[in-house]
Design a protein around this motif. Structure first.
Motif, PDB file in Angstrom:
ATOM      1  N   ASP A  47      46.857  36.576  50.518  1.00 50.65           N
ATOM      2  CA  ASP A  47      47.568  35.868  49.606  1.00 50.65           C
ATOM      3  C   ASP A  47      47.781  36.852  48.628  1.00 50.65           C
ATOM      4  O   ASP A  47      47.125  35.965  47.510  1.00 50.65           O
ATOM      5  CB  ASP A  47      48.537  34.839  50.108  1.00 50.65           C
ATOM      6  N   GLY A  48      48.290  37.468  48.038  1.00 52.89           N
ATOM      7  CA  GLY A  48      48.647  37.772  46.686  1.00 52.89           C
ATOM      8  C   GLY A  48      47.274  38.915  46.560  1.00 52.89           C
ATOM      9  O   GLY A  48      47.681  39.772  45.768  1.00 52.89           O
ATOM     10  N   THR A  49      46.807  39.170  47.758  1.00 49.83           N
ATOM     11  CA  THR A  49      46.017  40.533  47.511  1.00 49.83           C
ATOM     12  C   THR A  49      46.249  41.539  48.978  1.00 49.83           C
ATOM     13  O   THR A  49      46.752  42.519  48.422  1.00 49.83           O
ATOM     14  CB  THR A  49      44.196  40.070  47.664  1.00 49.83           C
ATOM     15  N   ASP A  75      42.761  37.340  44.361  1.00 53.38           N
ATOM     16  CA  ASP A  75      43.990  37.734  42.513  1.00 53.38           C
ATOM     17  C   ASP A  75      43.585  35.959  42.181  1.00 53.38           C
ATOM     18  O   ASP A  75      43.239  35.980  40.713  1.00 53.38           O
ATOM     19  CB  ASP A  75      45.161  37.450  42.890  1.00 53.38           C
ATOM     20  N   ASP A  85      38.803  33.296  44.678  1.00 50.30           N
ATOM     21  CA  ASP A  85      38.376  33.901  45.725  1.00 50.30           C
ATOM     22  C   ASP A  85      36.906  35.158  44.938  1.00 50.30           C
ATOM     23  O   ASP A  85      35.870  35.211  45.191  1.00 50.30           O
ATOM     24  CB  ASP A  85      38.978  35.170  45.212  1.00 50.30           C
ATOM     25  N   ASP A 142      40.830  38.581  49.592  1.00 49.47           N
ATOM     26  CA  ASP A 142      41.913  37.053  49.665  1.00 49.47           C
ATOM     27  C   ASP A 142      42.803  37.729  50.477  1.00 49.47           C
ATOM     28  O   ASP A 142      43.817  38.755  50.669  1.00 49.47           O
ATOM     29  CB  ASP A 142      42.168  37.248  48.841  1.00 49.47           C
TER      30      ASP A 142
HETATM   31 MG   LIG Z   1      45.428  34.591  46.394  1.00 47.47          MG
END
Ligand SMILES: [Mg+2]
Length: 217
Positions: free
Chosen positions: A32-34, A155, A159, A30
């Motif tokens: 964004d955030g990962t 995250d 996912d 992933d």
């Molecule tokens: Mg994410």
């Protein structure tokens, strides 16, 4: 100039096509955030910050001949918050920062759809957006990976759901981004046939990847 193309309204960018079409185990991450710090509807390159361990994880995969794909839901596009041009600018910045760490992504898939805003919402649109398997399948085809021997890292619960829907070997759920919120639910998706491991961050994820992907028979 971006190198990909729109397929059924989703962006598919195969950057490092392998000469061999033999399918190998791979990694689908992933974004964004990962691999980058979570920013709500990230669309400004100056706000791109790689998360710790991102370049290391991807570089190790590169060095081990493991193709790396990135699959990202980008509903901000259909919501009208930003356009593909902004998405490409962010992608170029992600690639630039990864390159500084010696890491390259082999393929990127991005889905602009959202059931609340995308007109004529139907099953085929839903298949593209995570938790649907569409982006993972398109990446697998493009970068020649065998999903049944591949792993996902993310995250969000979606996912991990997308990985399960794609019959992947397993998934690693990181605690960055929205991770904390989805931890319990993410781990509950694990089974004998679909392993789900928790990882605090990508450094921890890398150890799991090394064990199950690099050292797998
Ligand atoms: Mg994410």
């Amino acid at each position: 100039m971006p190198t990909g193309r729109l397929v059924d309204g989703c962006w598919i960018d195969i950057r490092c096509p392998r000469m061999s079409s033999e399918k190998v185990p791979g990694l689908i991450l992933d974004r964004d955030g990962t691999i980058v710090e979570f920013v709500n509807y990230l669309h400004r390159p100056e706000e791109v910050r790689l998360l710790a361990g991102a370049a290391d994880l991807i570089r190790c995969a590169n060095d081990s001949g493991i193709p790396v794909g990135v699959a990202t839901n980008q509903a901000g596009i259909d919501r009208g918050f930003y356009g593909w041009k902004d998405f490409h600018a962010v992608e170029a910045e992600v690639a630039r920062q990864l390159d500084q760490g010696g890491a390259d992504i082999d393929g990127v898939a991005a889905c602009p759809f959202h059931p609340e805003v995308t007109p004529s919402w139907n099953d085929s649109l839903a298949r593209w957006r995570k938790p649907g398997p569409g982006m993972y399948e398109a990446l697998a085809q493009g970068i020649h990976i065998d999903l049944e021997r591949s792993w996902a890292v993310g995250d969000n619960i979606t996912d991990i759901e997308a990985a399960r829907a794609s019959n992947m070997a397993g998934a690693i759920h990181v605690a960055t981004g929205h991770g904390e919120k989805f931890r319990e639910e993410a781990l509950s998706l694990g089974s004998e046939n679909f392993l789900v491991f928790p990882a605090a961050n990508l450094f921890c994820a890398q150890k799991i990847v090394a064990k199950y992907l690099y050292e797998a028979p």
